[in-house]
Design a protein around this motif. Structure first.
Motif, short mmCIF file in Angstrom:
data_model
loop_
_atom_site.label_atom_id
_atom_site.label_comp_id
_atom_site.label_asym_id
_atom_site.label_seq_id
_atom_site.Cartn_x
_atom_site.Cartn_y
_atom_site.Cartn_z
N PRO A 78 0.80 -1.22 0.00
CA PRO A 78 0.00 0.18 -0.02
C PRO A 78 0.79 1.14 0.31
O PRO A 78 2.27 1.20 0.17
N ALA A 79 0.23 2.23 -0.41
CA ALA A 79 1.13 4.17 -0.38
C ALA A 79 1.11 4.19 0.62
O ALA A 79 3.08 4.68 0.88
N THR A 80 0.91 3.36 1.87
CA THR A 80 1.04 3.95 3.16
C THR A 80 3.04 3.18 3.88
O THR A 80 3.93 3.99 4.80
N TYR A 81 3.06 2.41 3.01
CA TYR A 81 4.57 2.35 3.20
C TYR A 81 5.38 2.92 2.75
O TYR A 81 6.84 2.10 3.44
N LEU A 82 5.43 3.84 2.30
CA LEU A 82 5.90 4.79 2.27
C LEU A 82 6.91 4.97 2.72
O LEU A 82 7.76 6.51 3.26
N LEU A 83 5.85 5.93 3.98
CA LEU A 83 5.64 6.29 5.06
C LEU A 83 7.48 6.14 6.29
O LEU A 83 7.65 6.42 7.02
N THR A 84 7.27 4.59 5.97
CA THR A 84 8.70 3.62 6.31
C THR A 84 10.40 4.15 6.12
O THR A 84 11.18 3.75 6.01
N VAL A 85 10.17 4.70 4.71
CA VAL A 85 11.02 5.00 4.08
C VAL A 85 11.99 6.62 4.60
O VAL A 85 11.28 7.30 4.58
N LYS A 86 12.98 6.44 5.12
CA LYS A 86 13.70 7.60 6.15
C LYS A 86 15.04 7.57 5.38
O LYS A 86 15.97 6.64 5.23
N GLN A 87 15.41 9.51 5.28
CA GLN A 87 17.00 9.32 5.50
C GLN A 87 17.83 9.08 6.03
O GLN A 87 17.22 10.07 7.17
N ARG A 88 18.30 8.18 7.05
CA ARG A 88 19.27 8.23 7.46
C ARG A 88 20.51 9.33 7.31
O ARG A 88 20.83 9.33 6.98
N ASP A 89 20.54 9.19 9.21
CA ASP A 89 21.90 10.15 9.18
C ASP A 89 23.21 10.27 8.76
O ASP A 89 23.30 8.81 8.95
N GLY A 90 23.54 10.37 8.05
CA GLY A 90 24.78 10.52 7.93
C GLY A 90 24.94 9.81 6.41
O GLY A 90 25.40 9.69 5.00
N LYS A 91 23.62 9.21 5.89
CA LYS A 91 23.52 9.06 4.19
C LYS A 91 23.27 10.47 3.62
O LYS A 91 22.53 11.14 3.70
N SER A 92 23.74 9.79 2.11
CA SER A 92 23.62 10.99 0.95
C SER A 92 21.90 10.96 0.51
O SER A 92 21.14 10.18 0.36
N LEU A 93 22.18 12.49 -0.30
CA LEU A 93 20.30 12.68 -0.75
C LEU A 93 20.33 11.83 -1.91
O LEU A 93 19.07 11.36 -2.29
N LYS A 94 21.37 11.39 -2.59
CA LYS A 94 21.11 10.86 -4.24
C LYS A 94 20.83 9.35 -3.56
O LYS A 94 20.20 8.60 -3.95
N SER A 95 21.61 8.53 -2.34
CA SER A 95 21.11 7.07 -1.89
C SER A 95 19.83 7.16 -1.42
O SER A 95 18.99 6.06 -1.68
N TYR A 96 19.87 8.43 -0.66
CA TYR A 96 18.22 8.05 0.03
C TYR A 96 16.88 8.03 -1.12
O TYR A 96 15.63 7.59 -1.45
N LEU A 97 16.97 9.39 -2.18
CA LEU A 97 16.26 9.49 -3.64
C LEU A 97 16.29 7.72 -3.91
O LEU A 97 15.33 7.37 -4.44
N SER A 98 17.65 6.97 -4.52
CA SER A 98 17.92 5.75 -5.04
C SER A 98 16.82 4.33 -4.30
O SER A 98 16.20 3.64 -5.04
#
Length: 246
Positions: A78-98
């Motif tokens: 479900p679309a609500t699963y995307l709420l669990t995808v977070k950018q962790r501390d120290g991770k780049s913006l590029k890796s988060y978007l991927s």
């Protein structure tokens, strides 16, 4: 196209096959005869178990195929699963978007506004990109991706230039240190191997044998008959040589 062996999603395999057949404008009979060529293993065994003259059209064959391999379908989240995808501390913006884009491929019924809101909410609050977002908040996914792409490119360029400059400074530091170490070693060797030069033809005891009017070096005696500059002349006789103790 790849052959199907039950390890992948049967719906994905079926849609890919249909796209190829439609592209070449094949008739229904040719499509039914070509479908077994895309199967192998368990799937090919299943097709061989079908009774002859029991399939009237490709739609019926596709229905039987999906029923048989329904358990191999990938479960959509479900679309609500995307709420669990977070950018962790120290991770780049590029890796988060991927990671976010990868998870979006498993979501059903995606809404652009909801996806954008979840994407912004999952970013690390201290990310430098948040300052740019605050200045101009994107209203569409395309606008967000354009801003993110420009930020990532600028950051990558800065890292390349910084790394190159740092490497150059490290090479200079090593070269200077090597030169200083070499000079220090040369100076130490010079101090150890340099002896005080001795005066030619003069011994330490020569001062004890010196007498006015002569210079004595050991057993060798040399008389000086030439007048010395600045000597005071004696009346009625030659000039007198004065020694250091006169």
């Amino acid at each position: 196209m790849e052959v199907y062996d039950r390890s992948k999603d049967p719906l994905e395999q079926l849609e890919t096959f249909k796209a190829h057949m439609t592209l070449h404008s094949f008739s229904g009979e040719i499509v039914c005869r070509a479908f077994p060529l895309t199967l192998k293993g368990v799937a090919r065994t299943w097709f061989g178990s079908l009774l002859p003259w029991t399939i009237g059209s490709f739609d019926e064959l596709a229905r039987l195929f999906m029923t048989q391999f329904m358990s191999s379908r990938k479960r959509r989240r479900p679309a609500t699963y995307l709420l669990t995808v977070k950018q962790r501390d120290g991770k780049s913006l590029k890796s988060y978007l991927s990671l976010f884009n990868k998870e979006c491929m498993t979501i059903d019924d995606q809404d652009e506004k909801i996806t954008l809101a979840v994407l912004l909410g999952g970013m690390w609050p201290r990310n430098p990109f948040m300052a740019r977002i605050a200045q101009r908040t994107p209203t569409t996914l395309r606008e967000f991706m354009d801003q993110a792409d420009g930020f990532i490119n600028a950051k990558d360029t800065l890292e390349i230039l910084t790394t190159s400059r740092r490497s150059e400074m490290e090479r200079w530091s090593k070269w200077i240190k090597k030169r200083l170490d070499k000079k220090e070693v040369t100076a130490v060797k010079g101090e150890k191997g340099t002896a005080r030069p001795k005066e030619k033809g003069r011994s330490p005891s020569s001062a004890a044998h010196w007498t006015p009017g002569s210079l004595e070096f050991g057993s060798r005696r040399e008389s000086r008959t030439e007048p010395i500059k600045g000597a005071r002349p004696r009346q009625g006789g030659p000039p007198v040589l004065r020694g250091p103790y006169d």
